[in-house]
Design a protein around this motif. Structure first.
Motif, PDB file in Angstrom:
ATOM      1  N   GLN A  37       0.818  -1.334   0.113  1.00  5.96           N
ATOM      2  CA  GLN A  37      -0.041   0.085   0.072  1.00  5.96           C
ATOM      3  C   GLN A  37       0.960   1.079   0.100  1.00  5.96           C
ATOM      4  OE1 GLN A  37      -3.579   0.071   2.126  1.00  5.96           O
ATOM      5  NE2 GLN A  37      -3.456  -1.970   2.872  1.00  5.96           N
ATOM      6  N   TYR A  38       2.096   1.352   0.173  1.00  7.23           N
ATOM      7  CA  TYR A  38       3.100   2.123   0.230  1.00  7.23           C
ATOM      8  C   TYR A  38       3.215   2.797  -1.320  1.00  7.23           C
ATOM      9  CZ  TYR A  38       4.352   1.538   4.954  1.00  7.23           C
ATOM     10  OH  TYR A  38       4.324   1.505   6.355  1.00  7.23           O
ATOM     11  N   GLU A  39       3.046   4.139  -1.631  1.00  2.00           N
ATOM     12  CA  GLU A  39       3.394   4.911  -2.849  1.00  2.00           C
ATOM     13  C   GLU A  39       4.423   5.708  -2.447  1.00  2.00           C
ATOM     14  OE1 GLU A  39      -0.925   4.719  -4.991  1.00  2.00           O
ATOM     15  OE2 GLU A  39      -0.716   5.981  -3.011  1.00  2.00           O
ATOM     16  N   THR A  40       4.989   6.269  -3.738  1.00  2.00           N
ATOM     17  CA  THR A  40       6.124   7.356  -3.721  1.00  2.00           C
ATOM     18  C   THR A  40       5.748   8.231  -5.102  1.00  2.00           C
ATOM     19  OG1 THR A  40       8.224   8.152  -3.687  1.00  2.00           O
ATOM     20  CG2 THR A  40       7.950   5.963  -5.253  1.00  2.00           C
ATOM     21  N   TYR A  41       5.722   9.646  -4.496  1.00  2.00           N
ATOM     22  CA  TYR A  41       5.718  10.651  -5.584  1.00  2.00           C
ATOM     23  C   TYR A  41       6.695  10.950  -6.396  1.00  2.00           C
ATOM     24  CZ  TYR A  41       3.863  15.275  -7.152  1.00  2.00           C
ATOM     25  OH  TYR A  41       3.272  16.026  -8.030  1.00  2.00           O
ATOM     26  N   SER A  42       6.655  10.494  -7.790  1.00  2.00           N
ATOM     27  CA  SER A  42       8.120  10.316  -8.720  1.00  2.00           C
ATOM     28  C   SER A  42       7.426  10.522 -10.005  1.00  2.00           C
ATOM     29  CB  SER A  42       8.537   8.918  -8.305  1.00  2.00           C
ATOM     30  OG  SER A  42       9.538   8.695  -9.046  1.00  2.00           O
ATOM     31  N   TYR A  43       8.527  10.702 -10.844  1.00  2.00           N
ATOM     32  CA  TYR A  43       8.121  10.419 -12.366  1.00  2.00           C
ATOM     33  C   TYR A  43       8.578   9.413 -12.959  1.00  2.00           C
ATOM     34  CZ  TYR A  43      12.817  12.543 -11.813  1.00  2.00           C
ATOM     35  OH  TYR A  43      14.206  12.708 -11.233  1.00  2.00           O
ATOM     36  N   LEU A  44       9.606   8.288 -12.287  1.00  2.00           N
ATOM     37  CA  LEU A  44       9.925   7.235 -12.598  1.00  2.00           C
ATOM     38  C   LEU A  44       8.844   6.219 -12.881  1.00  2.00           C
ATOM     39  CD1 LEU A  44      13.078   6.721 -10.232  1.00  2.00           C
ATOM     40  CD2 LEU A  44      12.995   7.297 -12.678  1.00  2.00           C
ATOM     41  N   MET A  45       8.991   5.096 -13.689  1.00  2.00           N
ATOM     42  CA  MET A  45       7.985   4.513 -14.257  1.00  2.00           C
ATOM     43  C   MET A  45       8.020   3.039 -13.346  1.00  2.00           C
ATOM     44  SD  MET A  45       6.174   5.343 -17.093  1.00  2.00           S
ATOM     45  CE  MET A  45       5.828   3.968 -18.013  1.00  2.00           C
ATOM     46  N   PRO A  46       7.015   2.333 -12.935  1.00  2.00           N
ATOM     47  CA  PRO A  46       7.009   1.118 -11.979  1.00  2.00           C
ATOM     48  C   PRO A  46       7.583   0.019 -12.874  1.00  2.00           C
ATOM     49  CG  PRO A  46       4.800   2.133 -12.072  1.00  2.00           C
ATOM     50  CD  PRO A  46       5.660   2.947 -13.044  1.00  2.00           C
ATOM     51  N   GLY A  47       8.397  -0.578 -12.267  1.00  2.00           N
ATOM     52  CA  GLY A  47       9.109  -1.830 -12.694  1.00  2.00           C
ATOM     53  C   GLY A  47      10.666  -1.395 -13.233  1.00  2.00           C
ATOM     54  N   SER A  48      10.879   0.020 -12.925  1.00  2.00           N
ATOM     55  CA  SER A  48      12.313   0.368 -13.407  1.00  2.00           C
ATOM     56  C   SER A  48      13.247  -0.441 -12.586  1.00  2.00           C
ATOM     57  CB  SER A  48      12.113   2.006 -13.312  1.00  2.00           C
ATOM     58  OG  SER A  48      11.486   2.583 -14.132  1.00  2.00           O
TER      59      SER A  48
ATOM     60  N   ARG B 165       6.091  13.644 -15.663  1.00  7.23           N
ATOM     61  CA  ARG B 165       4.709  13.432 -15.186  1.00  7.23           C
ATOM     62  C   ARG B 165       4.884  12.778 -13.701  1.00  7.23           C
ATOM     63  NH1 ARG B 165       0.605  11.809 -18.872  1.00  7.23           N
ATOM     64  NH2 ARG B 165       2.210  10.834 -20.142  1.00  7.23           N
ATOM     65  N   TYR B 166       4.717  13.622 -12.725  1.00  7.26           N
ATOM     66  CA  TYR B 166       4.551  13.122 -11.545  1.00  7.26           C
ATOM     67  C   TYR B 166       3.161  12.413 -10.921  1.00  7.26           C
ATOM     68  CZ  TYR B 166       8.895  15.970 -10.185  1.00  7.26           C
ATOM     69  OH  TYR B 166      10.398  16.123 -10.014  1.00  7.26           O
ATOM     70  N   GLN B 167       3.511  11.424 -10.329  1.00  7.05           N
ATOM     71  CA  GLN B 167       2.325  10.640  -9.869  1.00  7.05           C
ATOM     72  C   GLN B 167       2.513   9.840  -8.517  1.00  7.05           C
ATOM     73  OE1 GLN B 167       0.691   8.152 -12.911  1.00  7.05           O
ATOM     74  NE2 GLN B 167      -0.046   9.857 -14.261  1.00  7.05           N
ATOM     75  N   TRP B 168       1.484   9.596  -7.819  1.00  7.29           N
ATOM     76  CA  TRP B 168       1.802   8.495  -6.902  1.00  7.29           C
ATOM     77  C   TRP B 168       1.978   7.058  -7.420  1.00  7.29           C
ATOM     78  CZ3 TRP B 168       3.539   9.935  -2.286  1.00  7.29           C
ATOM     79  CH2 TRP B 168       3.418  11.165  -1.867  1.00  7.29           C
TER      80      TRP B 168
END
Length: 507
Positions: free
Chosen positions: A320-331, A347-350
């Motif tokens: 359930q933890y998220e981070t505010y980032s422009y990095l793509m998941p799975g990187s 593109r910043y997203q949680w």
């Protein structure tokens, strides 16, 4: 000399008034020329290198038989304060020393933050006791048999303040409590002292009267905690949690997980062992923050860029933890993928399962030509020099006086040898953190892991408080300050200081 001191302590135990004992000492008090408050941690050194260090009242008790009844020159120095120099460049004062006498010296504060007192260790008000000066706290010389304690975390829990520290040393042997000693104090106005006067810490003690282990997790090496936070469960009960780590070698973590405080036993109990390879987990000093009608806890070291719903189940579930980032998941490391919109903007997203942004990570992205320097998230700069500041860790809190989020941050080791302390502010705990002002510095000494105390802010946040660990570690200084080394020191920062004018941070 030893005989005289033993006799004096014996007289104290027998109830002889302190005033009689004070007649044996000459009192020097060093005060802030502006606030008129006593300055702790002022070094007073004689021509023949006898060193006295002022206590938390700014007092040094002098009882040197060979130097009584004559003029004595004292060199005067203190981190972040100045004493006038004479024609030869010496910063000090010649004083007529005699038993029972007193002298006051004034220093100009250079630091923006004002040093108030020491919170931990032995002899916090030793010299005040010897000279019959007023003492604000209940345990002025030794509390929980603690001589020194590393970094603090604290939180309000069940309407009291709970404090926990890192590695702690005792009088009997160089090794002490490496499993999180703790204490409790009352809130100011609810039985506790006004924060500008001090904190009465009531340590959790073992059967020998030592500050006991509150987080003795199995496995070799010390146990440390951070991410200390209080959340409510579905029944509305307050519950206190922290992340623990087990340490081997110097600073290598090999296990981390979640612990919950048992307020009956005064110990933390293990709730979850986290996947050690998970990129997101609780860390640093938490911040409670509402987003889109939901309550979250924000975590992070340099900046709180990790969020999790503010409830016990979510804290224990790393999914359930998220981070505010422009990095793509799975990187993956060295092969990060940057997310951009149609115009090419970041593109910043949680995002879940993403490594949190750090200045080191962004430097690698720049080297890989996936990011420009102008696009970096970490853009904090010195208001005066316009040079970039890299923050090692910070403590962020909402400030009513400013109507902004305030940061007290430690400058990263390597960019600042001693780890200087900076102030910044932003409209959101996520930033952007644009401008910083240095508020504390030391001369060849470290002061790290600052903890801001929004619980104690006064005058609607005009006066804010923070502490940190004063230690020779990492400084290269082999001369450790007696009693003060490896202990916590409290500072006050006045946000109405024109050098901290709000418009400076809005440029």
């Amino acid at each position: 000399m030893k005989y005289l001191q033993c006799l004096m302590y014996l007289l104290l135990l027998l109830g002889v008034p302190r005033l009689i004992l004070a007649a044996e000492y000459f009192q020097i008090q060093v005060i802030d020329s502006e606030s008129k408050r006593g300055i702790p941690l002022v070094e007073l050194k004689t021509v023949n290198q006898i060193l006295h260090v002022t206590d938390s009242n700014g007092i040094a008790a002098i009882n040197e038989p060979g130097l009584m009844h004559q003029e004595v020159y004292f060199h005067v120095r203190s981190h972040g304060y100045e004493f006038p120099a004479d024609g030869f460049g010496y910063q000090g004062k010649k004083i007529q020393v005699s038993p029972g006498g007193k002298a006051i010296l004034k220093m100009k504060r250079v630091n923006l933050a004002e040093r108030l007192y020491r919170l931990t260790g032995e002899g916090i008000y030793r010299d005040s006791l010897l000279t019959d000066a007023d003492i604000p706290i209940a345990q002025p010389v030794l509390n929980g048999k603690v001589l020194g304690s590393d970094s603090v975390v604290n939180v309000k829990f069940k309407n009291r303040v709970y404090w926990f520290w890192g590695d702690t040393i005792f009088p009997g042997y160089p090794l002490g409590n490496f499993s999180v000693p703790g204490a409790v104090s009352d809130l100011p106005g609810q039985g506790g002292l006004p924060i500008q006067q001090g904190v009465n810490l009531n340590y959790f003690l073992d059967q020998n009267g030592f500050a006991k282990k509150t987080c003795d997790m199995p496995g070799p090496g010390p146990t440390w905690i951070d991410g200390l936070v209080v959340v409510r469960d579905d029944q509305g009960n307050e519950r206190m949690f922290a992340k623990y780590v087990k340490i081997k070698g110097l600073l290598t973590a090999y296990e981390r997980g979640l612990v919950e405080f048992n307020d009956q036993q005064k110990v933390f109990e293990k709730r979850k062992v986290f996947d050690f390879d998970a990129p997101l987990y609780p860390v640093g000093h938490p911040v409670k923050y509402e987003m889109s009608g939901h309550d979250y806890i924000l975590f992070g070291l340099a900046v709180p860029l990790i969020r999790v719903p503010a409830n016990p189940d979510a804290l224990a579930d790393l999914k359930q933890y998220e981070t505010y980032s422009y990095l793509m998941p799975g990187s993956e490391a060295e092969n990060w993928k940057v997310d951009r919109d149609e115009s090419g903007a970041l593109r910043y997203q949680w995002r879940k399962n993403v490594t949190p942004l750090t200045s080191e990570l962004e430097e690698k992205l720049i080297q890989q030509k996936k990011l420009s320097k102008q696009e970096q998230y970490f853009q904090l700069r010195d208001i005066e020099t316009k040079e970039r500041i890299e923050i090692q860790n910070s403590s962020v809190a909402w400030n009513e006086f400013r109507g902004k989020w305030t940061m007290i941050g430690l400058q990263k080791f390597g960019t600042s040898v001693l780890g200087e302390i900076w102030y910044s502010e932003a409209a959101s705990p996520l930033g952007p953190w644009k401008w910083g002002r240095k508020i504390v510095t030391h001369d060849k000494y470290s002061f790290y892991n600052p903890k801001q105390h929004p619980l104690f802010a006064r005058e609607k946040g005009r006066l804010i408080y923070f502490e940190g660990t004063y230690t020779a570690l990492f400084s290269g200084n082999e001369v450790k300050t007696p009693r003060y080394d490896y202990n916590q020191i409290m500072y006050q920062l006045d946000l109405s200081d024109p050098r901290l004018a709000a418009e400076l941070f809005e440029k």
